[in-house]
Scaffold this motif. Sequence first.
Motif, mmCIF file in Angstrom:
data_model
loop_
_atom_site.group_PDB
_atom_site.id
_atom_site.type_symbol
_atom_site.label_atom_id
_atom_site.label_comp_id
_atom_site.label_asym_id
_atom_site.label_seq_id
_atom_site.Cartn_x
_atom_site.Cartn_y
_atom_site.Cartn_z
ATOM 1 N N ARG A 25 25.951 38.022 -22.192
ATOM 2 C CA ARG A 25 24.839 37.239 -21.655
ATOM 3 C C ARG A 25 25.286 36.370 -20.473
ATOM 4 O O ARG A 25 26.186 35.541 -20.595
ATOM 5 N N GLY A 26 24.660 36.601 -19.308
ATOM 6 C CA GLY A 26 24.958 35.821 -18.113
ATOM 7 C C GLY A 26 26.151 36.306 -17.305
ATOM 8 O O GLY A 26 26.466 35.739 -16.268
ATOM 9 N N VAL A 27 26.835 37.350 -17.764
ATOM 10 C CA VAL A 27 28.006 37.875 -17.040
ATOM 11 C C VAL A 27 27.740 39.337 -16.674
ATOM 12 O O VAL A 27 27.520 40.176 -17.550
ATOM 13 N N VAL A 28 27.747 39.608 -15.388
ATOM 14 C CA VAL A 28 27.463 40.950 -14.883
ATOM 15 C C VAL A 28 28.691 41.465 -14.129
ATOM 16 O O VAL A 28 29.239 40.773 -13.270
ATOM 17 N N ALA A 29 29.127 42.667 -14.477
ATOM 18 C CA ALA A 29 30.239 43.324 -13.785
ATOM 19 C C ALA A 29 29.680 44.468 -12.937
ATOM 20 O O ALA A 29 28.725 45.142 -13.339
ATOM 21 N N LYS A 30 30.287 44.665 -11.781
ATOM 22 C CA LYS A 30 29.808 45.695 -10.863
ATOM 23 C C LYS A 30 31.003 46.408 -10.245
ATOM 24 O O LYS A 30 31.992 45.774 -9.865
ATOM 25 N N VAL A 31 30.926 47.725 -10.153
ATOM 26 C CA VAL A 31 31.882 48.525 -9.375
ATOM 27 C C VAL A 31 31.062 49.279 -8.336
ATOM 28 O O VAL A 31 29.909 49.649 -8.587
ATOM 29 N N PHE A 32 31.624 49.481 -7.158
ATOM 30 C CA PHE A 32 30.864 50.120 -6.095
ATOM 31 C C PHE A 32 31.787 50.845 -5.137
ATOM 32 O O PHE A 32 32.982 50.577 -5.059
ATOM 33 N N GLY A 33 31.203 51.766 -4.403
ATOM 34 C CA GLY A 33 31.911 52.463 -3.343
ATOM 35 C C GLY A 33 30.954 52.693 -2.188
ATOM 36 O O GLY A 33 29.783 53.002 -2.404
ATOM 37 N N THR A 34 31.436 52.520 -0.973
ATOM 38 C CA THR A 34 30.635 52.814 0.218
ATOM 39 C C THR A 34 31.380 53.832 1.065
ATOM 40 O O THR A 34 32.616 53.867 1.071
ATOM 41 N N ASN A 35 30.647 54.660 1.750
ATOM 42 C CA ASN A 35 31.190 55.742 2.577
ATOM 43 C C ASN A 35 32.208 56.544 1.756
ATOM 44 O O ASN A 35 33.347 56.749 2.165
#
Length: 70
Positions: A25-35
């Motif tokens: 609750r209240g903690v968001v993790a994100k992984v991402f890649g561009t190009n």
Amino acid sequence: LDEGNTLSQPAYTTFDHGLEAEVRRGVVAKVFGTNLSDEIYRTYSYRAGPAVFSNIGQGRIIGASVRAAF
């Protein structure tokens, strides 16, 4: 100045992707890649006399972030 609009480049496509999840609750993790295909492309070009100057787009970027709300 390229008034004749003679500068060009072939068409290109870049792929971006991301995944975000609330890990608690209240903690968001994100992984991402561009190009993700690491495409080499120009964002713009211009001619100054006999020289051509270009700005090259960013290569592949992989990252992660954590966001917390209190």
